[in-house]
Design a protein around this motif. Structure first.
Motif, short mmCIF file in Angstrom:
data_model
loop_
_atom_site.label_atom_id
_atom_site.label_comp_id
_atom_site.label_asym_id
_atom_site.label_seq_id
_atom_site.Cartn_x
_atom_site.Cartn_y
_atom_site.Cartn_z
N GLY A 261 0.46 -1.00 0.22
CA GLY A 261 0.14 0.56 -0.01
C GLY A 261 0.71 1.01 0.34
O GLY A 261 0.19 2.18 -0.52
N ASN A 262 1.90 0.99 0.82
CA ASN A 262 3.15 2.36 0.97
C ASN A 262 4.13 2.75 -0.21
O ASN A 262 4.60 3.44 -0.04
CB ASN A 262 3.79 2.40 2.42
CG ASN A 262 3.76 3.96 2.73
OD1 ASN A 262 2.83 4.59 1.88
ND2 ASN A 262 4.76 4.02 3.26
N LEU A 263 3.64 1.73 -1.66
CA LEU A 263 4.52 1.87 -2.27
C LEU A 263 4.35 2.13 -3.95
O LEU A 263 2.92 1.19 -4.28
CB LEU A 263 5.60 0.66 -2.58
CG LEU A 263 6.35 -0.04 -1.30
CD1 LEU A 263 6.41 -1.52 -1.57
CD2 LEU A 263 7.82 0.75 -0.87
N THR A 264 4.75 3.02 -4.54
CA THR A 264 4.14 3.46 -5.78
C THR A 264 4.75 2.91 -6.35
O THR A 264 5.61 1.22 -6.33
CB THR A 264 5.16 4.36 -6.37
OG1 THR A 264 6.63 4.29 -6.81
CG2 THR A 264 4.54 5.93 -5.82
N GLU A 265 4.25 2.81 -8.24
CA GLU A 265 5.29 1.54 -8.71
C GLU A 265 6.36 1.76 -9.50
O GLU A 265 7.24 0.36 -9.01
CB GLU A 265 4.55 1.44 -10.36
CG GLU A 265 3.12 0.94 -10.52
CD GLU A 265 2.55 1.12 -11.72
OE1 GLU A 265 2.63 1.57 -12.60
OE2 GLU A 265 1.20 1.17 -11.81
N SER A 266 6.89 2.69 -9.08
CA SER A 266 8.37 2.75 -9.69
C SER A 266 9.33 1.83 -8.07
O SER A 266 10.12 1.15 -7.92
CB SER A 266 9.42 4.02 -9.37
OG SER A 266 8.59 4.96 -8.48
N GLU A 267 8.96 2.16 -6.88
CA GLU A 267 9.61 1.25 -5.18
C GLU A 267 9.05 0.47 -5.31
O GLU A 267 10.20 -0.28 -5.42
CB GLU A 267 8.22 2.33 -4.64
CG GLU A 267 9.08 3.62 -4.55
CD GLU A 267 8.64 4.31 -3.73
OE1 GLU A 267 8.83 5.95 -2.76
OE2 GLU A 267 7.00 4.35 -3.45
N MET A 268 8.30 -0.01 -6.26
CA MET A 268 7.70 -1.73 -6.19
C MET A 268 8.89 -1.95 -6.77
O MET A 268 9.47 -3.24 -6.49
CB MET A 268 6.31 -2.41 -6.81
CG MET A 268 4.77 -2.04 -5.90
SD MET A 268 3.50 -2.15 -6.52
CE MET A 268 2.59 -1.11 -5.64
N GLU A 269 8.80 -1.80 -8.10
CA GLU A 269 9.78 -2.56 -9.19
C GLU A 269 11.13 -3.08 -8.70
O GLU A 269 12.02 -3.75 -8.66
CB GLU A 269 9.84 -1.72 -10.36
CG GLU A 269 8.90 -1.77 -10.96
CD GLU A 269 8.47 -0.86 -12.63
OE1 GLU A 269 9.74 -0.13 -12.77
OE2 GLU A 269 7.80 -0.41 -13.22
N ASN A 270 11.54 -1.74 -7.83
CA ASN A 270 12.90 -1.43 -7.48
C ASN A 270 13.81 -2.17 -6.14
O ASN A 270 14.64 -2.68 -6.22
CB ASN A 270 13.19 0.10 -6.37
CG ASN A 270 13.55 1.12 -8.03
OD1 ASN A 270 13.91 0.69 -9.45
ND2 ASN A 270 13.41 1.84 -7.83
N SER A 271 12.09 -2.45 -5.69
CA SER A 271 11.97 -3.35 -4.52
C SER A 271 12.52 -4.76 -4.99
O SER A 271 13.36 -5.82 -4.32
CB SER A 271 11.31 -3.29 -3.15
OG SER A 271 10.77 -2.06 -3.12
N VAL A 272 11.12 -5.34 -5.86
CA VAL A 272 11.19 -6.84 -5.63
C VAL A 272 12.71 -7.24 -6.73
O VAL A 272 13.07 -7.81 -6.80
CB VAL A 272 9.76 -7.20 -6.99
CG1 VAL A 272 10.38 -8.20 -8.26
CG2 VAL A 272 9.00 -6.79 -6.28
N THR A 273 12.83 -6.36 -7.88
CA THR A 273 14.48 -6.77 -7.99
C THR A 273 15.92 -6.70 -7.07
O THR A 273 16.48 -7.49 -7.16
CB THR A 273 14.85 -4.57 -8.84
OG1 THR A 273 14.10 -5.03 -9.93
CG2 THR A 273 16.90 -5.30 -9.58
#
Length: 495
Positions: A473-485
């Motif tokens: 919930g607290n992550l934007t799409e770009s933040e999700m992409e970086n986190s999963v990477t």
């Protein structure tokens, strides 16, 4: 450099005219103590002798003598026509002089002079990190809260003359506007049939649970929770002296067969549930099991705390109504948080229960939080009355559904060989099961090196479990992409 007018000399200098020690010596000693304790910071310009004499109601010559003594010992430096300043380096002070030996090193005590029992239960489980990215256990994004609208409501309520009398310490009976509006909101959105007398306003779900535990539980009372369950709530029950017993949780929620078996052999005092989205696994307690829980509670006489965790966040189908809507025997205590989709400072907790229990809980709340937050309650009341909360919930649910879908997509695309999960029907987090041979602590440390923080409270590793609760919930799409990477690269590093 501090101004001499900012230093409250009268608060730390007390001169005793009956003492055998000269007044100027007492003054010098106490100024030295003040310098040592940081009351007078290094580099401070001391008041002039006339000003200090007037402040302390003593003769100017006494102050002059004290300042001369301080300068001779190396504590201050006097510059002609400028003033006296506390020296940074006081090594020139005559440490072996009789005068210096009389100085009392009056520092604040490191420890108490009495014994007390230290809690091993309430050790802080929360961690902090300087990492740029962070997974949490499923919190809303305060960056998308309608802060401008909230600010307008707050300012308007502060300016209302009728509210002024409720802002101070007062025993005046406050208007029940918020409780009435919240009752309407809960009745409409949850299918409840409550009145303000069935409602208690608190600061948070944790405060609500603490008040309930302190009221209902006694030493060694048995409390049943799911396995796994919410650590903070468990700590509250343990602090109240209760024994905690956990029962399994599967794809339909808690195992009611296990609950019934315990009922046959032991006296249960309390059952704690998050049936809408079980914490941390996110599963929904099925309607059939809800019916069984209510029947067992009525038969064996135990209370049920129904925490409506994440009730406002459902995406696919209409949610099951709370157990409290069909509780005709008064067994369910319904707790929750209103305004969770808003910024944290604009949320409040609530308890719904039969009137006799609310009255008893109110006694403890009156001691803990007698004043409450009247202005915030009026703001939340306005949000309900003007329909703003419904409009914002509709908008935020759409956003969080998109984030749920995108996080699920990224995990399936990048980490399908490591992780397995079901897409939850609601809530702000995913429950992810990982390969058994993955060491989650090693993964945490490797992610931290790449600026991704995985708090230990999200990691669940035991003999039969390797799982992580991942909030989106607290992550934007770009933040999700970086986190999963980072997750993927870290996994490849530790394998």
């Amino acid at each position: 450099m501090n101004s001499p007018g900012q230093i409250p000399f009268n608060s730390f200098i007390s001169l005793n005219r009956l003492d055998e020690t000269s007044i100027y010596v007492q003054l010098a000693q106490q100024i030295i103590q003040a310098i040592q304790r940081g009351f007078i910071p290094i580099g401070t310009k001391l008041p002039g002798s006339r000003q200090l004499a007037q402040t302390l109601s003593i003769h100017r010559n006494t102050v002059v003598a004290a300042l001369q003594e301080l300068e001779s010992q190396g504590w201050i430096e006097t510059k002609p026509n400028v003033g006296s300043f506390v020296l940074r380096n006081t090594s020139k002070a005559r440490k072996n002089s009789e005068f210096s030996q009389t100085i009392i090193q009056n520092q604040y005590a490191d420890q108490t002079g009495y014994d007390f029992e230290k809690s091993t239960i309430l050790e802080n489980p929360f961690e902090t990190s300087t990492c740029i990215l962070k997974f949490d256990d499923g919190i809303p994004d305060s960056r998308v809260s309608p802060l401008q609208q909230l600010s307008k409501f707050y300012t308007a309520n502060l300016k209302r003359k009728k509210n002024t009398k409720y802002l101070g310490y007062s025993d005046q009976k406050r208007p029940a506007t918020f409780r009435e509006q919240l009752c309407n909101f809960l009745n409409q959105s949850r299918g409840l049939h409550i009145q303000p007398k069935n409602l208690l306003i608190t600061r948070s779900v944790e405060m609500s649970t603490y008040i309930i535990a302190q009221t209902l539980l006694q030493a060694n009372d048995l409390v049943i929770v799911g396995q796994p369950s919410y650590f903070a709530i468990n700590m509250i029950f343990q602090q109240a002296g209760a024994r905690i017993k956990s029962i399994p949780v599967d794809h339909e929620g808690i195992a009611v067969e296990s609950l019934e078996q315990i009922c046959l052999t032991q006296k249960i005092r309390l059952l704690y549930l998050t049936p809408h989205h079980h914490y941390p696994t996110t599963v929904t307690l099925s309607q059939q099991r809800r019916t069984i829980v209510l029947a067992l509670a009525s038969k064996y006489g135990f209370a049920v705390i129904e925490d409506d965790y994440d009730y406002d966040f459902h995406y696919d189908d209409a949610p099951l109504l709370p157990m409290a809507t069909v509780d005709y025997d008064g067994m369910v205590i319904y707790t929750g948080s209103f305004g969770k989709s808003l910024a944290p400072g604009f949320r409040t907790g609530f308890i719904v229960a039969p009137e006799n229990l609310i009255k008893e809980l109110q006694k403890l709340l009156n001691i803990m939080d007698h004043q409450g937050d009247f202005v915030m309650e009026q703001v939340l009341s306005d949000l309900i009355e003007e329909g703003e909360i419904h409009r914002y919930l509709k908008k935020s649910v759409k956003l969080y559904k998109e984030r749920r879908n995108y996080m699920s997509y990224l995990l399936a695309r990048e980490l399908h060989e490591y992780v397995d999960f079901d897409i939850p029907a609601g809530g702000l987090a995913l429950w992810t099961n990982w390969k058994k041979d993955i060491n989650l602590i090693h993964l945490q440390k490797q992610c931290a090196k790449a600026n991704l923080f995985l708090p230990k409270t999200l990691l669940y590793q035991a003999k039969d479990m390797t799982a992580i609760r991942i909030g989106f919930g607290n992550l934007t799409e770009s933040e999700m992409e970086n986190s999963v990477t980072i997750l993927r690269d870290s996994l490849m590093t530790i394998k």
